[in-house]
Design an enzyme around this catalytic site. Structure first.
Site, PDB file in Angstrom:
ATOM      1  N   ILE A   1      45.331  40.751  36.921  1.00  0.00           N
ATOM      2  CA  ILE A   1      45.026  40.522  35.502  1.00  0.00           C
ATOM      3  C   ILE A   1      46.258  40.002  34.775  1.00  0.00           C
ATOM      4  O   ILE A   1      47.271  40.704  34.657  1.00  0.00           O
ATOM      5  CB  ILE A   1      44.585  41.837  34.808  1.00  0.00           C
ATOM      6  CG1 ILE A   1      43.468  42.509  35.591  1.00  0.00           C
ATOM      7  CG2 ILE A   1      44.136  41.578  33.370  1.00  0.00           C
ATOM      8  CD1 ILE A   1      43.071  43.864  35.052  1.00  0.00           C
ATOM      9  N   THR A   2      46.162  38.789  34.233  1.00  0.00           N
ATOM     10  CA  THR A   2      47.289  38.273  33.436  1.00  0.00           C
ATOM     11  C   THR A   2      47.211  38.855  32.025  1.00  0.00           C
ATOM     12  O   THR A   2      46.119  39.130  31.511  1.00  0.00           O
ATOM     13  CB  THR A   2      47.287  36.730  33.383  1.00  0.00           C
ATOM     14  OG1 THR A   2      46.118  36.284  32.693  1.00  0.00           O
ATOM     15  CG2 THR A   2      47.333  36.117  34.769  1.00  0.00           C
ATOM     16  N   GLY A   3      48.369  39.038  31.409  1.00  0.00           N
ATOM     17  CA  GLY A   3      48.399  39.682  30.091  1.00  0.00           C
ATOM     18  C   GLY A   3      47.829  41.092  30.183  1.00  0.00           C
ATOM     19  O   GLY A   3      47.204  41.584  29.245  1.00  0.00           O
TER      20      GLY A   3
ATOM     21  N   GLY B   1      47.492  44.605  24.673  1.00  0.00           N
ATOM     22  CA  GLY B   1      46.270  44.095  24.047  1.00  0.00           C
ATOM     23  C   GLY B   1      45.004  44.345  24.854  1.00  0.00           C
ATOM     24  O   GLY B   1      44.842  45.387  25.489  1.00  0.00           O
TER      25      GLY B   1
ATOM     26  N   TYR C   1      44.483  26.457  18.760  1.00  0.00           N
ATOM     27  CA  TYR C   1      44.132  27.538  19.701  1.00  0.00           C
ATOM     28  C   TYR C   1      42.693  27.372  20.194  1.00  0.00           C
ATOM     29  O   TYR C   1      42.441  27.351  21.402  1.00  0.00           O
ATOM     30  CB  TYR C   1      44.322  28.888  18.992  1.00  0.00           C
ATOM     31  CG  TYR C   1      43.663  30.077  19.650  1.00  0.00           C
ATOM     32  CD1 TYR C   1      44.259  30.733  20.727  1.00  0.00           C
ATOM     33  CD2 TYR C   1      42.442  30.578  19.176  1.00  0.00           C
ATOM     34  CE1 TYR C   1      43.661  31.841  21.311  1.00  0.00           C
ATOM     35  CE2 TYR C   1      41.847  31.681  19.754  1.00  0.00           C
ATOM     36  CZ  TYR C   1      42.448  32.313  20.817  1.00  0.00           C
ATOM     37  OH  TYR C   1      41.855  33.406  21.398  1.00  0.00           O
TER      38      TYR C   1
HETATM   39  N1  NAP Z   1      42.456  39.549  20.041  1.00  0.00           N
HETATM   40  C1  NAP Z   1      41.382  38.868  19.698  1.00  0.00           C
HETATM   41  O1  NAP Z   1      40.797  39.103  18.606  1.00  0.00           O
HETATM   42  C2  NAP Z   1      40.825  37.821  20.601  1.00  0.00           C
HETATM   43  C3  NAP Z   1      39.673  37.125  20.184  1.00  0.00           C
HETATM   44  C4  NAP Z   1      39.134  36.155  21.029  1.00  0.00           C
HETATM   45  C5  NAP Z   1      39.723  35.895  22.246  1.00  0.00           C
HETATM   46  N2  NAP Z   1      40.860  36.577  22.619  1.00  0.00           N
HETATM   47  C6  NAP Z   1      41.448  36.255  23.923  1.00  0.00           C
HETATM   48  O2  NAP Z   1      41.619  37.449  24.665  1.00  0.00           O
HETATM   49  C7  NAP Z   1      42.778  37.342  25.518  1.00  0.00           C
HETATM   50  C8  NAP Z   1      43.713  38.506  25.261  1.00  0.00           C
HETATM   51  O3  NAP Z   1      44.107  38.461  23.896  1.00  0.00           O
HETATM   52  P1  NAP Z   1      44.984  39.575  23.188  1.00  0.00           P
HETATM   53  O4  NAP Z   1      44.614  39.537  21.752  1.00  0.00           O
HETATM   54  O5  NAP Z   1      44.909  40.848  23.951  1.00  0.00           O
HETATM   55  O6  NAP Z   1      46.428  38.916  23.338  1.00  0.00           O
HETATM   56  P2  NAP Z   1      47.867  39.610  23.232  1.00  0.00           P
HETATM   57  O7  NAP Z   1      47.803  40.873  22.480  1.00  0.00           O
HETATM   58  O8  NAP Z   1      48.790  38.565  22.739  1.00  0.00           O
HETATM   59  O9  NAP Z   1      48.170  39.898  24.759  1.00  0.00           O
HETATM   60  C9  NAP Z   1      49.314  40.580  25.105  1.00  0.00           C
HETATM   61  C10 NAP Z   1      49.505  40.489  26.596  1.00  0.00           C
HETATM   62  O10 NAP Z   1      49.752  39.125  26.969  1.00  0.00           O
HETATM   63  C11 NAP Z   1      51.045  39.056  27.586  1.00  0.00           C
HETATM   64  N3  NAP Z   1      51.692  37.775  27.327  1.00  0.00           N
HETATM   65  C12 NAP Z   1      51.797  37.114  26.161  1.00  0.00           C
HETATM   66  N4  NAP Z   1      52.479  35.979  26.335  1.00  0.00           N
HETATM   67  C13 NAP Z   1      52.825  35.923  27.638  1.00  0.00           C
HETATM   68  C14 NAP Z   1      53.532  35.005  28.445  1.00  0.00           C
HETATM   69  N5  NAP Z   1      54.074  33.885  27.939  1.00  0.00           N
HETATM   70  N6  NAP Z   1      53.676  35.264  29.757  1.00  0.00           N
HETATM   71  C15 NAP Z   1      53.161  36.383  30.301  1.00  0.00           C
HETATM   72  N7  NAP Z   1      52.478  37.298  29.595  1.00  0.00           N
HETATM   73  C16 NAP Z   1      52.315  37.067  28.283  1.00  0.00           C
HETATM   74  C17 NAP Z   1      51.811  40.216  26.988  1.00  0.00           C
HETATM   75  O11 NAP Z   1      52.916  40.518  27.784  1.00  0.00           O
HETATM   76  P3  NAP Z   1      54.340  40.844  27.048  1.00  0.00           P
HETATM   77  O12 NAP Z   1      54.082  42.035  26.171  1.00  0.00           O
HETATM   78  O13 NAP Z   1      55.249  41.133  28.179  1.00  0.00           O
HETATM   79  O14 NAP Z   1      54.693  39.631  26.282  1.00  0.00           O
HETATM   80  C18 NAP Z   1      50.730  41.282  27.022  1.00  0.00           C
HETATM   81  O15 NAP Z   1      50.503  41.748  28.330  1.00  0.00           O
HETATM   82  C19 NAP Z   1      43.391  35.983  25.208  1.00  0.00           C
HETATM   83  O16 NAP Z   1      42.937  35.029  26.123  1.00  0.00           O
HETATM   84  C20 NAP Z   1      42.844  35.656  23.831  1.00  0.00           C
HETATM   85  O17 NAP Z   1      42.820  34.282  23.583  1.00  0.00           O
HETATM   86  C21 NAP Z   1      41.421  37.526  21.820  1.00  0.00           C
END
Ligand code: NAP
Length: 301
Positions: free
Chosen positions: A12-14, A18, A168
């Site tokens: 799982i990436t990321g 979050g 985005y």
């Molecule tokens: N949140 C929303 O409301 C929402 C809505 C629609 C879709 N999504 C989608 O859901 C997915 C997850 O979103 P999220 O909101 O959970 O995002 P997030 O909070 O930004 O995710 C954080 C995670 O991503 C990692 N990460 C960020 N930049 C990175 C990089 N350059 N290289 C490696 N790891 C990296 C972080 O690691 P570090 O802490 O080490 O940086 C952490 O594990 C994404 O694809 C997003 O587009 C989200």
């Protein structure tokens, strides 16, 4: 810990923050060997300890990589294949939403790199392992925002115009189109490709949003929009990914889009444009032309 996914290996990436961390926890609870990718060592190690403790599953592993860097993505794939000889589920969860335009170390616009290019490169590099582990699954996390997006072939890398949320969602649509193309190319291989829509959640990504990053009508209703966002949890947002990773109901199902409840729905009309899909596939391959992995997919297509 349940045992529904015991013996399976999931990447799982990321997965250290979050929605990805909530997804990793859900999958670890099902008994799978859960390999999370994050960038920040301290945060990643804390997440790892938390996932292990809360799931009761000791088989939770970590690989550090910055997914905006193609060199790091290659190192990640090498590290993974040196530790594991199978991969049952590749969950491309990481994404990026940025206030200002910036370019990665490879000179690629960051939204395009983080929402699309990393997915294609990592998938390509791990495809031989996924095929050897078939039936196996690729899950790409997208966004309902793709419904308001368009592919700007004239300005794919946002050199002429930039506003965070628009760029985005456009890059999410690009990834959706290429994901459907990959599903078609992998038909019959035993490797499926499906799309998880997480809905929304308060995370680093959404906490970083400002009115300057969104269209005017959203900026006008900003306080209301933030209240709505705050009501959404990462646990709920992880439902579609966990379902696609674990459910026997989707065995063999490919090229489909699943809403935040894990129900199959249609994505936008634009996302089914096969001419755009193939054009973007070619552009993606050209961008990664220096990657030795690209020929693997082309040869097997
Ligand atoms: N949140 C929303 O409301 C929402 C809505 C629609 C879709 N999504 C989608 O859901 C997915 C997850 O979103 P999220 O909101 O959970 O995002 P997030 O909070 O930004 O995710 C954080 C995670 O991503 C990692 N990460 C960020 N930049 C990175 C990089 N350059 N290289 C490696 N790891 C990296 C972080 O690691 P570090 O802490 O080490 O940086 C952490 O594990 C994404 O694809 C997003 O587009 C989200």
């Amino acid at each position: 810990m349940e045992t529904q996914m015991r013996g399976k290996v999931v990447l799982i990436t990321g997965g250290t923050g979050g929605i990805g961390k909530a997804t990793a926890l859900g999958i670890a609870k099902l008994g799978a060997t859960t390999v999370v990718v994050g960038r920040n060592k301290e945060r990643a190690e804390a997440a790892l300890a938390e996932i292990k403790a809360q799931s009761g599953n000791p088989k939770v592993d970590l690989i550090l990589a910055d997914l905006s860097s193609q060199a790091d993505i290659r190192k990640l794939a090498d590290e993974f294949t040196s530790r594991y000889d199978r991969l049952d589920v590749l969950l491309n969860n990481v994404g990026g939403l940025y206030a200002k335009r910036w370019e990665t170390v490879d000179g690629v616009e960051a939204s395009f790199a983080m929402n699309h290019l990393n997915v294609h490169l990592l998938t390509t590099l791990l495809l031989p392992t996924l095929k050897a582990s078939a039936p196996s699954r690729i899950i790409n996390v997208n966004s309902s925002g793709h419904r308001f997006a368009k592919v700007n072939f004239d300005d794919l890398f946002a050199e002429k115009w930039y506003r965070g949320l628009d760029i985005y969602v456009n890059s999410k649509l690009v990834n959706l189109l290429v994901s459907y193309e990959l599903a078609r190319r992998l038909a019959g291989s035993g490797v499926t490709v499906n799309i998880a829509d997480p809905g929304g959640a308060m995370t680093d990504m959404t906490n970083g949003m400002t009115p300057e990053m969104v269209p005017w009508f959203m900026a006008m209703a900003w306080p209301l929009f933030r209240v709505f966002q705050r009501g959404q949890t990462v646990e709920k947002a992880a439902v579609s990914s966990i379902y696609l990773a674990s459910s026997p109901d989707v065995e063999g199902v490919t090229g489909r889009y699943f809403n935040p409840s894990g129900k199959e729905v249609k994505s936008s009309g634009a996302s089914y444009d096969q001419i755009a899909s193939r054009r973007l596939w070619d552009i993606t391959e050209q961008l990664l032309a220096n990657s030795p992995a690209v020929s693997t997919v082309r040869a097997s297509a």
